[in-house]
Design a protein around this motif. Structure first.
Motif, PDB file in Angstrom:
ATOM      1  N   LEU A 137      -0.702 -17.371  -3.525  1.00 31.36           N
ATOM      2  CA  LEU A 137      -0.623 -16.067  -4.203  1.00 31.36           C
ATOM      3  C   LEU A 137      -1.739 -15.152  -3.714  1.00 31.36           C
ATOM      4  O   LEU A 137      -1.538 -13.946  -3.549  1.00 31.36           O
ATOM      5  CB  LEU A 137      -0.750 -16.264  -5.719  1.00 31.36           C
ATOM      6  N   ARG A 138      -2.916 -15.727  -3.459  1.00 28.13           N
ATOM      7  CA  ARG A 138      -4.032 -14.909  -2.977  1.00 28.13           C
ATOM      8  C   ARG A 138      -3.700 -14.337  -1.600  1.00 28.13           C
ATOM      9  O   ARG A 138      -3.926 -13.155  -1.333  1.00 28.13           O
ATOM     10  CB  ARG A 138      -5.290 -15.788  -2.897  1.00 28.13           C
ATOM     11  N   PHE A 139      -3.142 -15.181  -0.719  1.00 30.50           N
ATOM     12  CA  PHE A 139      -2.799 -14.704   0.625  1.00 30.50           C
ATOM     13  C   PHE A 139      -1.687 -13.668   0.577  1.00 30.50           C
ATOM     14  O   PHE A 139      -1.745 -12.646   1.250  1.00 30.50           O
ATOM     15  CB  PHE A 139      -2.397 -15.880   1.518  1.00 30.50           C
ATOM     16  N   THR A 140      -0.657 -13.923  -0.255  1.00 29.37           N
ATOM     17  CA  THR A 140       0.439 -12.955  -0.358  1.00 29.37           C
ATOM     18  C   THR A 140      -0.060 -11.666  -0.985  1.00 29.37           C
ATOM     19  O   THR A 140       0.406 -10.585  -0.625  1.00 29.37           O
ATOM     20  CB  THR A 140       1.600 -13.535  -1.195  1.00 29.37           C
ATOM     21  N   GLY A 141      -1.011 -11.770  -1.902  1.00 24.57           N
ATOM     22  CA  GLY A 141      -1.584 -10.564  -2.505  1.00 24.57           C
ATOM     23  C   GLY A 141      -2.270  -9.712  -1.459  1.00 24.57           C
ATOM     24  O   GLY A 141      -2.072  -8.497  -1.398  1.00 24.57           O
ATOM     25  N   HIS A 142      -3.082 -10.323  -0.610  1.00 21.78           N
ATOM     26  CA  HIS A 142      -3.744  -9.590   0.465  1.00 21.78           C
ATOM     27  C   HIS A 142      -2.722  -9.011   1.431  1.00 21.78           C
ATOM     28  O   HIS A 142      -2.869  -7.895   1.914  1.00 21.78           O
ATOM     29  CB  HIS A 142      -4.710 -10.513   1.223  1.00 21.78           C
ATOM     30  N   PHE A 143      -1.669  -9.781   1.713  1.00 19.62           N
ATOM     31  CA  PHE A 143      -0.630  -9.317   2.627  1.00 19.62           C
ATOM     32  C   PHE A 143       0.088  -8.097   2.059  1.00 19.62           C
ATOM     33  O   PHE A 143       0.327  -7.115   2.764  1.00 19.62           O
ATOM     34  CB  PHE A 143       0.376 -10.451   2.883  1.00 19.62           C
ATOM     35  N   VAL A 144       0.410  -8.149   0.763  1.00 18.97           N
ATOM     36  CA  VAL A 144       1.092  -7.012   0.125  1.00 18.97           C
ATOM     37  C   VAL A 144       0.187  -5.791   0.125  1.00 18.97           C
ATOM     38  O   VAL A 144       0.636  -4.677   0.402  1.00 18.97           O
ATOM     39  CB  VAL A 144       1.509  -7.391  -1.319  1.00 18.97           C
ATOM     40  N   VAL A 145      -1.084  -5.978  -0.167  1.00 17.21           N
ATOM     41  CA  VAL A 145      -2.024  -4.845  -0.168  1.00 17.21           C
ATOM     42  C   VAL A 145      -2.117  -4.241   1.223  1.00 17.21           C
ATOM     43  O   VAL A 145      -2.089  -3.017   1.387  1.00 17.21           O
ATOM     44  CB  VAL A 145      -3.414  -5.307  -0.658  1.00 17.21           C
ATOM     45  N   ALA A 146      -2.207  -5.077   2.257  1.00 13.97           N
ATOM     46  CA  ALA A 146      -2.278  -4.566   3.627  1.00 13.97           C
ATOM     47  C   ALA A 146      -0.980  -3.862   4.001  1.00 13.97           C
ATOM     48  O   ALA A 146      -1.001  -2.811   4.640  1.00 13.97           O
ATOM     49  CB  ALA A 146      -2.549  -5.726   4.595  1.00 13.97           C
ATOM     50  N   LEU A 147       0.154  -4.425   3.609  1.00 10.53           N
ATOM     51  CA  LEU A 147       1.448  -3.815   3.922  1.00 10.53           C
ATOM     52  C   LEU A 147       1.575  -2.456   3.256  1.00 10.53           C
ATOM     53  O   LEU A 147       1.994  -1.477   3.884  1.00 10.53           O
ATOM     54  CB  LEU A 147       2.574  -4.743   3.456  1.00 10.53           C
ATOM     55  N   VAL A 148       1.206  -2.362   1.989  1.00 10.95           N
ATOM     56  CA  VAL A 148       1.274  -1.083   1.278  1.00 10.95           C
ATOM     57  C   VAL A 148       0.315  -0.077   1.920  1.00 10.95           C
ATOM     58  O   VAL A 148       0.641   1.102   2.072  1.00 10.95           O
ATOM     59  CB  VAL A 148       0.925  -1.281  -0.216  1.00 10.95           C
ATOM     60  N   GLY A 149      -0.850  -0.550   2.337  1.00 15.12           N
ATOM     61  CA  GLY A 149      -1.796   0.344   3.004  1.00 15.12           C
ATOM     62  C   GLY A 149      -1.249   0.883   4.312  1.00 15.12           C
ATOM     63  O   GLY A 149      -1.386   2.074   4.610  1.00 15.12           O
ATOM     64  N   VAL A 150      -0.609   0.035   5.100  1.00 19.72           N
ATOM     65  CA  VAL A 150      -0.020   0.475   6.369  1.00 19.72           C
ATOM     66  C   VAL A 150       1.096   1.479   6.130  1.00 19.72           C
ATOM     67  O   VAL A 150       1.187   2.506   6.781  1.00 19.72           O
ATOM     68  CB  VAL A 150       0.504  -0.747   7.171  1.00 19.72           C
ATOM     69  N   ILE A 151       1.942   1.180   5.142  1.00 18.46           N
ATOM     70  CA  ILE A 151       3.041   2.103   4.810  1.00 18.46           C
ATOM     71  C   ILE A 151       2.474   3.442   4.341  1.00 18.46           C
ATOM     72  O   ILE A 151       2.933   4.512   4.731  1.00 18.46           O
ATOM     73  CB  ILE A 151       3.954   1.476   3.746  1.00 18.46           C
ATOM     74  N   PHE A 152       1.461   3.391   3.487  1.00 17.52           N
ATOM     75  CA  PHE A 152       0.864   4.614   2.961  1.00 17.52           C
ATOM     76  C   PHE A 152       0.239   5.442   4.081  1.00 17.52           C
ATOM     77  O   PHE A 152       0.404   6.641   4.163  1.00 17.52           O
ATOM     78  CB  PHE A 152      -0.159   4.283   1.882  1.00 17.52           C
ATOM     79  N   LEU A 153      -0.506   4.762   4.968  1.00 22.00           N
ATOM     80  CA  LEU A 153      -1.150   5.481   6.071  1.00 22.00           C
ATOM     81  C   LEU A 153      -0.089   6.048   7.023  1.00 22.00           C
ATOM     82  O   LEU A 153      -0.240   7.152   7.543  1.00 22.00           O
ATOM     83  CB  LEU A 153      -2.093   4.533   6.839  1.00 22.00           C
ATOM     84  N   GLY A 154       0.972   5.289   7.251  1.00 21.75           N
ATOM     85  CA  GLY A 154       2.038   5.770   8.120  1.00 21.75           C
ATOM     86  C   GLY A 154       2.720   7.003   7.557  1.00 21.75           C
ATOM     87  O   GLY A 154       2.942   7.978   8.256  1.00 21.75           O
ATOM     88  N   SER A 155       3.016   6.990   6.271  1.00 26.15           N
ATOM     89  CA  SER A 155       3.683   8.142   5.660  1.00 26.15           C
ATOM     90  C   SER A 155       2.720   9.327   5.585  1.00 26.15           C
ATOM     91  O   SER A 155       3.126  10.472   5.716  1.00 26.15           O
ATOM     92  CB  SER A 155       4.176   7.778   4.255  1.00 26.15           C
TER      93      SER A 155
END
Length: 49
Positions: free
Chosen positions: A27-45
């Motif tokens: 869960l900790r790893f998936t949490g970091h992965f989700v945060v990074a994914l949302v950050g990439v999407i946010f920065l891209g948009s």
């Protein structure tokens, strides 16, 4: 009765702990992965606008 419950309780507790440890790490790893994914999407948009 009390001796059997006393002897069984720690074993069940240790089993739950051993089972929860990899789940918590996953869960900790998936949490970091989700945060990074949302950050990439946010920065891209944000860069598109």
């Amino acid at each position: 009765m009390t001796t059997t419950t006393a002897s069984h309780a720690p074993a069940i507790h240790l089993d739950l702990r051993a089972l929860l440890r990899p789940v918590l790490t996953a869960l900790r790893f998936t949490g970091h992965f989700v945060v990074a994914l949302v950050g990439v999407i946010f920065l891209g948009s944000a860069s598109e606008h």
